[in-house]
Design an enzyme around this catalytic site. Structure first.
Site, PDB file in Angstrom:
ATOM      1  N   CYS A  80       0.839  -1.207   0.000  1.00  0.00           N
ATOM      2  CA  CYS A  80       0.000   0.000   0.000  1.00  0.00           C
ATOM      3  C   CYS A  80       0.867   1.247   0.000  1.00  0.00           C
ATOM      4  O   CYS A  80       1.802   1.371   0.803  1.00  0.00           O
ATOM      5  CB  CYS A  80      -0.915  -0.001   1.222  1.00  0.00           C
ATOM      6  SG  CYS A  80      -1.918   1.493   1.399  1.00  0.00           S
ATOM      7  N   CYS A 167      -7.880   1.452   0.167  1.00  0.00           N
ATOM      8  CA  CYS A 167      -7.349   0.838   1.378  1.00  0.00           C
ATOM      9  C   CYS A 167      -7.221  -0.645   1.069  1.00  0.00           C
ATOM     10  O   CYS A 167      -8.240  -1.330   0.876  1.00  0.00           O
ATOM     11  CB  CYS A 167      -8.270   1.071   2.566  1.00  0.00           C
ATOM     12  SG  CYS A 167      -7.799   0.117   4.038  1.00  0.00           S
ATOM     13  N   CYS A 384      -8.358 -10.740  22.185  1.00  0.00           N
ATOM     14  CA  CYS A 384      -7.743  -9.928  21.140  1.00  0.00           C
ATOM     15  C   CYS A 384      -6.470  -9.257  21.619  1.00  0.00           C
ATOM     16  O   CYS A 384      -5.819  -8.542  20.851  1.00  0.00           O
ATOM     17  CB  CYS A 384      -8.726  -8.881  20.614  1.00  0.00           C
ATOM     18  SG  CYS A 384      -9.321  -7.721  21.854  1.00  0.00           S
TER      19      CYS A 384
END
Length: 432
Positions: A80, A167, A384
């Site tokens: 990216c 994105c 997480c």
């Protein structure tokens, strides 16, 4: 020389990195022996960096890479154009090949377990089905909006907005929705959701002639403009298909749901396989969200069993109750977990199974001790944050429960985040 009030921000350093730390930074030391956490660096590199946070007298500072003198062999050019120092703050590992990203995450999980819980485990971070070489997986994206109405993403630890035209970790329907081609005047942000089921389109004040939920090539995308105040979000449907259970779940478009398209089914399949719910058993789904685990558990324990789903988000509970109105063995409570567990403990209740999926900070010692008092035969902890998981596992060990199995999943490729599922059982059961 330090800046105002001893600030070191802006100071340039040349450092050699040694290892990768929890939080997505490589670790180095400056000439004074101070720890430097370096973003966009990898272990075993020599890099020139600029300090981004810290002051004289601090034991550690944060910095970002300005130049790489000696590169780790796993360093790659980020796919990216917006990734890297000064760019988008969303991806912090695009400069490493995908396999090495998973090795780094595995090292972090193993280190946290060892340091915080005294648990020594070999960790393997597994891919999750649904991404394309670590890209095009994020099905929920909140784009910030700048003063000119352009949608974009924020650089790391700033309130600035970086306008972008793509994105690469966003699912294709997100980008195909046209969110980045349009202007969003008077909006603070715009959420875009690509649900696996159906979605209801939100109204758009910026382009009243179009339906923001049905742009050509992206019939599934749902756009939710977010003004300065609170906005009622539409609901979407997510489809889940694991081995033992499948079904459709209604979710608030701005509520919690796993953002990787394969995560929900993968996690559910593993949890159910490890817990092996039996007819007539009693189970808890704590921090239940819209009840991904509760609904499957209710079906598997059957009419003679009982499942209690606890979630503090009232909108999630309302949606869950509506979806499961005919499931009599499933009860919902819209309250904090510790409050919901108190009457069970006071009444001397016991349960067979517990699933918990707490926020990033973890469940915390008081809740962990409450769970242990209910004497479940098995606990599935979906985490997480590996540090929070390790702290809670240490508390569980003190309460008589040991880690049985641990799996780690790359549910957030190109970032330092990793999802873990720990299965804990009474120490006596593991030791035989």
């Amino acid at each position: 020389m330090s800046g105002p009030r001893g600030s070191l921000v802006g100071q340039q350093l040349r450092v050699a990195t040694t290892r990768f730390a929890h939080g997505g930074h490589a670790v180095a030391r400056d000439d004074d022996g101070r720890v430097v956490f370096v973003r966009h660096a990898l272990p075993a590199e020599v890099v020139q960096v600029r300090v981004t946070r810290g002051k004289a007298g601090d034991r550690f500072v944060f910095a970002d890479v300005e130049a790489v003198e000696t590169a780790n062999p796993h360093r790659v050019t980020p796919p990216c154009q917006y990734a890297g120092p000064g760019g988008c703050g969303g991806c912090d590992l695009q400069h490493a090949d995908l396999g090495y990203q998973r090795e780094l995450k595995a090292q972090v999980v193993a280190e946290q377990l060892s340091r915080l819980a005294g648990i020594e485990r070999d960790v393997l971070v597994e891919p999750v089905p649904g991404d394309v070489d670590g890209l095009r997986w994020r099905t929920r994206v909140e784009f910030a909006v700048d003063r000119e109405g352009r949608a974009g993403l924020r650089p790391f630890h700033t309130r600035d907005v970086l306008p972008i035209d793509d994105c690469l970790i966003a699912a294709e329907p997100i980008i195909d929705s046209g969110v980045l081609r349009r202007r969003w005047p008077a909006q603070r942000a715009v959420d875009v959701i690509a649900p696996s089921g159906s979605g209801s389109a939100a109204d758009s004040e910026s382009d009243p002639g179009s339906d923001p939920g049905s742009h050509p090539g992206s019939p599934a995308a749902v756009l939710v403009p977010v003004p300065g105040g609170v906005k009622q979000a539409p609901e979407v449907t997510e489809h889940v298909a694991s081995g033992p259970w499948s079904g459709d779940i209604t979710v608030d478009a701005r509520g919690f749901w796993q953002v990787h398209p394969g995560a929900a089914s993968t996690f559910l399949d593993h949890v159910l396989g490890e817990l092996d719910p039996q007819p007539g058993e009693r189970a808890l789904d704590l921090y239940a969200g819209v009840g991904l685990f509760a609904r499957a558990l209710a079906d598997l324990v059957g009419d003679e069993g009982a499942v209690l789903a606890v979630e503090s988000d009232e909108r999630a509970v309302v949606a869950g109750e509506r979806d499961t109105a005919r499931v009599e063995q499933l009860e919902w409570r819209a309250e904090r977990v510790e409050q919901a567990l108190e009457p069970l403990i006071d009444g001397g209740d016991e349960v067979d199974l517990v699933v918990l999926d707490p926020p990033r900070a973890g469940a915390g010692a008081p809740v962990i001790r409450q769970i242990a008092q209910l004497s479940p035969r098995a606990i599935a902890y979906v985490a997480c944050d590996p540090a929070a998981l390790a702290r809670d596992l240490a508390t569980l060990a003190d309460a008589g429960y040991e880690l049985d199995t641990l799996r780690a999943f790359d549910a957030f490729p190109m970032t330092h985040h990793v999802e873990c599922i720990a299965i804990c059982r009474p120490s006596s059961a593991i030791r035989g």
